[in-house]
Write a protein that holds these residues in place. Sequence first.
Motif, short mmCIF file in Angstrom:
data_model
loop_
_atom_site.label_atom_id
_atom_site.label_comp_id
_atom_site.label_asym_id
_atom_site.label_seq_id
_atom_site.Cartn_x
_atom_site.Cartn_y
_atom_site.Cartn_z
N LYS A 187 -41.06 13.52 -23.92
CA LYS A 187 -39.91 14.09 -24.63
C LYS A 187 -39.11 13.02 -25.35
N GLN A 188 -38.92 11.88 -24.65
CA GLN A 188 -38.02 10.85 -25.17
C GLN A 188 -38.22 9.56 -24.39
N VAL A 189 -37.95 8.44 -25.03
CA VAL A 189 -37.87 7.15 -24.35
C VAL A 189 -36.43 6.66 -24.46
N VAL A 190 -35.90 6.14 -23.36
CA VAL A 190 -34.62 5.43 -23.40
C VAL A 190 -34.92 3.98 -23.04
N ALA A 191 -34.55 3.06 -23.92
CA ALA A 191 -34.92 1.67 -23.75
C ALA A 191 -33.70 0.76 -23.72
N MET A 192 -33.62 -0.09 -22.69
CA MET A 192 -32.66 -1.19 -22.73
C MET A 192 -33.34 -2.29 -23.53
N ALA A 193 -33.00 -2.34 -24.80
CA ALA A 193 -33.68 -3.27 -25.70
C ALA A 193 -32.88 -3.40 -26.98
N GLY A 194 -32.94 -4.57 -27.58
CA GLY A 194 -32.33 -4.76 -28.88
C GLY A 194 -30.88 -5.23 -28.83
N PHE A 195 -30.46 -5.79 -29.96
CA PHE A 195 -29.07 -6.21 -30.16
C PHE A 195 -28.67 -5.62 -31.51
N PHE A 196 -27.56 -4.86 -31.53
CA PHE A 196 -27.24 -4.08 -32.73
C PHE A 196 -25.91 -4.51 -33.32
N PRO A 197 -25.85 -4.49 -34.67
CA PRO A 197 -26.85 -3.99 -35.62
C PRO A 197 -28.01 -4.94 -35.89
N LYS A 198 -27.88 -6.23 -35.50
CA LYS A 198 -28.98 -7.16 -35.68
C LYS A 198 -28.83 -8.30 -34.70
N GLY A 199 -29.96 -8.76 -34.14
CA GLY A 199 -29.89 -9.87 -33.20
C GLY A 199 -31.21 -10.10 -32.49
N ARG A 200 -31.14 -10.86 -31.43
CA ARG A 200 -32.33 -11.22 -30.67
C ARG A 200 -32.03 -10.98 -29.19
N GLU A 201 -32.80 -10.10 -28.58
CA GLU A 201 -32.51 -9.67 -27.21
C GLU A 201 -33.70 -9.93 -26.30
N PHE A 202 -33.44 -10.26 -25.06
CA PHE A 202 -34.42 -10.72 -24.07
C PHE A 202 -35.64 -9.83 -23.95
N ASN A 203 -35.44 -8.55 -23.68
CA ASN A 203 -36.58 -7.66 -23.44
C ASN A 203 -37.49 -7.54 -24.66
N VAL A 204 -36.92 -7.70 -25.83
CA VAL A 204 -37.71 -7.61 -27.06
C VAL A 204 -38.48 -8.89 -27.32
N PHE A 205 -37.80 -10.05 -27.24
CA PHE A 205 -38.48 -11.28 -27.65
C PHE A 205 -39.45 -11.83 -26.60
#
Length: 337
Positions: A187-205
Amino acid sequence: MKHLFLLICVLSLLVSCNSTPKKTVQETAMQPVSLILDTDLGPDYDDVGAMAVMHALADSGYVDILATLSSNHDESVVPCIEVLNTYFNRPSIPVGAPKSEGGVTMTSGHKIKWTEALPDKYPHKTKKTSDAPDAVQVYRKVLSAQPDKSVVICTIGFFTNLKDLLHSEGDEYSPLSGKELVAKKVKQVVAMAGFFPKGREFNVFCDTPASKTVAEQWPTEIVFSGFEIGNVVLTGKKLVASDITDSPVKDAYALCFAEGDPDGRMSWDLTAVWVAIKGYDPYYNVERGIFKVIDEEGTNTWIPDENGKDLRLIEKMPAGQMAALLENYMMHQPGSK
């Protein structure tokens, strides 16, 4: 007497009519979310708080926990996951771990390794993470058995398992490819990820290739709880000061608090789990758009777009109120609601 009889009949009919809708609304409201949790538990300890919140909400009937999977190759992760599942009286929840090449192996950065202390003290079945089943096979088995468009995946770690799931082929559980199975069942994914509106975040990199694959190819809506959301929500201080004993949740926070975080730990993973189960309203506002990983260093950007498939959370409830709400559930103990 005749008038009295008619009055009794009318009152009985009104009571009957008024009581039926209330029962239906209550039953609908308590329909639990079917959830798969995908966690890197270990580099940080807010995963422990997130799992505590998840189990507390399960004890209150808000969520049915289908599986708890590790996105981290570190050998202590699955034992710690099982410690928490067992503590909350759910030792039979399926577990799994990444089996593909690459990915991330990362343990606690604290001097006292709470990821080793918990399995040493509390019961669990799996000796080390590499002994656990393949996370992709667990995903495919669990998803194939669920109704269409019914499963919520909450990822509070790396995107490794989700990338591997997308690339999986038909098997004994389903003839569908991974992407087809996800489109049919999730149905959906909820992700602790990203830095908004722009950046570099641990789980992503940490696993940039996996993050980029999921951002570009995942076929369902993804709700992003960015770094900035959990960064201002501090929890754990009340838990550590409590008289709760023999709790792996309190132990993890107490061991780490001894080395820092006097005002509480950031609640990146807790906010994502909360939204996956309870929804974002009335806790957060959202903006629709497109999440993109724009370089090999894992930098992300956000493109607002009314037709985009993704959502990002925007603070609505003050951080202090959100922290108090989450910490109340963090302090939940097995057998109470």
